[in-house]
Design a protein around this motif. Structure first.
Motif, PDB file in Angstrom:
ATOM      1  N   THR A 231       0.811  -1.215   0.000  1.00  0.00           N
ATOM      2  CA  THR A 231       0.000   0.000   0.000  1.00  0.00           C
ATOM      3  C   THR A 231       0.845   1.267   0.000  1.00  0.00           C
ATOM      4  O   THR A 231       0.306   2.361  -0.001  1.00  0.00           O
ATOM      5  N   SER A 232       2.160   1.104  -0.017  1.00  0.00           N
ATOM      6  CA  SER A 232       3.059   2.248  -0.037  1.00  0.00           C
ATOM      7  C   SER A 232       4.244   1.942  -0.948  1.00  0.00           C
ATOM      8  O   SER A 232       4.764   0.819  -0.939  1.00  0.00           O
ATOM      9  N   LEU A 233       4.672   2.945  -1.687  1.00  0.00           N
ATOM     10  CA  LEU A 233       5.873   2.786  -2.507  1.00  0.00           C
ATOM     11  C   LEU A 233       7.120   2.711  -1.637  1.00  0.00           C
ATOM     12  O   LEU A 233       8.191   2.325  -2.116  1.00  0.00           O
TER      13      LEU A 233
ATOM     14  N   PHE B 194       9.774  -8.722 -12.659  1.00  0.00           N
ATOM     15  CA  PHE B 194      11.096  -9.062 -12.148  1.00  0.00           C
ATOM     16  C   PHE B 194      11.515 -10.429 -12.671  1.00  0.00           C
ATOM     17  O   PHE B 194      10.795 -11.423 -12.484  1.00  0.00           O
ATOM     18  N   ASP B 195      12.670 -10.494 -13.327  1.00  0.00           N
ATOM     19  CA  ASP B 195      13.237 -11.745 -13.841  1.00  0.00           C
ATOM     20  C   ASP B 195      12.255 -12.539 -14.694  1.00  0.00           C
ATOM     21  O   ASP B 195      12.317 -13.773 -14.731  1.00  0.00           O
ATOM     22  N   SER B 196      11.357 -11.835 -15.365  1.00  0.00           N
ATOM     23  CA  SER B 196      10.356 -12.455 -16.243  1.00  0.00           C
ATOM     24  C   SER B 196       9.445 -13.436 -15.511  1.00  0.00           C
ATOM     25  O   SER B 196       8.736 -14.209 -16.141  1.00  0.00           O
ATOM     26  N   GLU B 197       9.462 -13.400 -14.169  1.00  0.00           N
ATOM     27  CA  GLU B 197       8.723 -14.384 -13.382  1.00  0.00           C
ATOM     28  C   GLU B 197       7.775 -13.779 -12.358  1.00  0.00           C
ATOM     29  O   GLU B 197       6.726 -14.343 -12.071  1.00  0.00           O
ATOM     30  N   LEU B 198       8.160 -12.670 -11.775  1.00  0.00           N
ATOM     31  CA  LEU B 198       7.380 -12.072 -10.695  1.00  0.00           C
ATOM     32  C   LEU B 198       6.723 -10.788 -11.200  1.00  0.00           C
ATOM     33  O   LEU B 198       7.421  -9.828 -11.562  1.00  0.00           O
TER      34      LEU B 198
ATOM     35  N   LEU C 105      12.641  -4.256  -1.520  1.00  0.00           N
ATOM     36  CA  LEU C 105      13.574  -5.373  -1.520  1.00  0.00           C
ATOM     37  C   LEU C 105      13.599  -6.077  -2.889  1.00  0.00           C
ATOM     38  O   LEU C 105      14.635  -6.582  -3.320  1.00  0.00           O
ATOM     39  N   LEU C 106      12.480  -6.070  -3.576  1.00  0.00           N
ATOM     40  CA  LEU C 106      12.416  -6.686  -4.907  1.00  0.00           C
ATOM     41  C   LEU C 106      13.438  -6.072  -5.858  1.00  0.00           C
ATOM     42  O   LEU C 106      13.989  -6.762  -6.718  1.00  0.00           O
ATOM     43  N   PHE C 107      13.710  -4.772  -5.706  1.00  0.00           N
ATOM     44  CA  PHE C 107      14.643  -4.070  -6.591  1.00  0.00           C
ATOM     45  C   PHE C 107      16.103  -4.377  -6.254  1.00  0.00           C
ATOM     46  O   PHE C 107      16.987  -4.108  -7.062  1.00  0.00           O
ATOM     47  N   ARG C 108      16.344  -4.922  -5.099  1.00  0.00           N
ATOM     48  CA  ARG C 108      17.702  -5.316  -4.729  1.00  0.00           C
ATOM     49  C   ARG C 108      17.947  -6.806  -4.964  1.00  0.00           C
ATOM     50  O   ARG C 108      19.079  -7.219  -5.163  1.00  0.00           O
ATOM     51  N   GLU C 109      16.869  -7.591  -4.927  1.00  0.00           N
ATOM     52  CA  GLU C 109      17.043  -9.042  -4.988  1.00  0.00           C
ATOM     53  C   GLU C 109      16.791  -9.667  -6.358  1.00  0.00           C
ATOM     54  O   GLU C 109      17.002 -10.858  -6.520  1.00  0.00           O
ATOM     55  N   PHE C 110      16.346  -8.889  -7.356  1.00  0.00           N
ATOM     56  CA  PHE C 110      16.147  -9.528  -8.654  1.00  0.00           C
ATOM     57  C   PHE C 110      17.494 -10.020  -9.175  1.00  0.00           C
ATOM     58  O   PHE C 110      18.538  -9.472  -8.859  1.00  0.00           O
ATOM     59  N   ARG C 111      17.444 -11.100  -9.940  1.00  0.00           N
ATOM     60  CA  ARG C 111      18.670 -11.777 -10.358  1.00  0.00           C
ATOM     61  C   ARG C 111      19.243 -11.261 -11.671  1.00  0.00           C
ATOM     62  O   ARG C 111      20.455 -11.153 -11.816  1.00  0.00           O
TER      63      ARG C 111
END
Length: 190
Positions: free
Chosen positions: A6-8, A129-133, A15-21
């Motif tokens: 609910t918040s940017l 993200f990574d064509s999967e998420l 965390l998604l922007f740091r953990e994508f492969r």
């Protein structure tokens, strides 16, 4: 039950922007966004002030784009832009893209006349993200962020990949788009 942000500023979302492969893709279709981290800067832009410090973009570049590039990850963004350009799109080009592109973000643009839209491309907002998420971004009509939702349905993720491929095929690199405006964005970025 899916995950909803609910918040940017949500730590799990960021965390998604740091953990994508390998890669992240963003489809932007709005001509105006109203997000808190750029409200003051947009107001300054509208009054003709110089860019100066822009913490939201500086943080994006130093905390996301540069580390991703250093790790050999790719970041792609396609913005469907209606012409004539809205004040917000001019702002985004001059005060954001002019700085994120040199840092390593592959920003691309699809231009359409106002009231038109590219075939086979929805007015959808999402991150892939990574064509999967798939994270669907939801905004009010005025561009105010409402929520983001992680989508796990395989068919919806596959459709988002198809839209990504279509958007990449139809788009041109940001620099090529900016050249059409004869230095307008560069001058305003100073």
């Amino acid at each position: 039950m899916s995950t909803v942000f609910t918040s940017l500023d949500d730590a799990e979302f960021n965390l998604l922007f740091r953990e994508f492969r390998q890669s992240v893709f963003r489809l932007e279709t709005l001509q105006h966004y109203q997000v808190s981290y750029e409200k003051d800067e947009f107001a300054r832009f509208l009054t003709g002030e110089s860019r100066g410090e822009f913490p939201g973009i500086s943080g994006w570049i130093s905390g996301t784009v540069i580390p991703a590039r250093a790790a050999r990850k790719s970041m792609h963004r396609v913005h469907v832009v209606e012409e004539p350009l809205s004040d917000y799109v001019r702002f985004e080009c001059a005060w954001a893209y002019e700085h994120t592109v040199p840092a390593g973000e592959d920003v691309r643009v699809i231009t359409v006349e106002r009231g038109q839209w590219p075939d086979n491309l929805p007015r959808a907002e999402y991150w892939l993200f990574d064509s999967e998420l798939l994270v669907a971004m939801n905004y009010d009509e005025d561009g105010t962020f409402r929520f983001a939702e992680v989508i796990t349905n395989a068919a919806e993720v596959a459709l988002a990949r198809q839209w990504r491929d279509t958007a990449m095929e139809l788009s041109i690199p940001y620099r090529e788009f900016a050249e059409r405006y004869d230095g307008l964005f560069v001058e305003q970025a100073r």
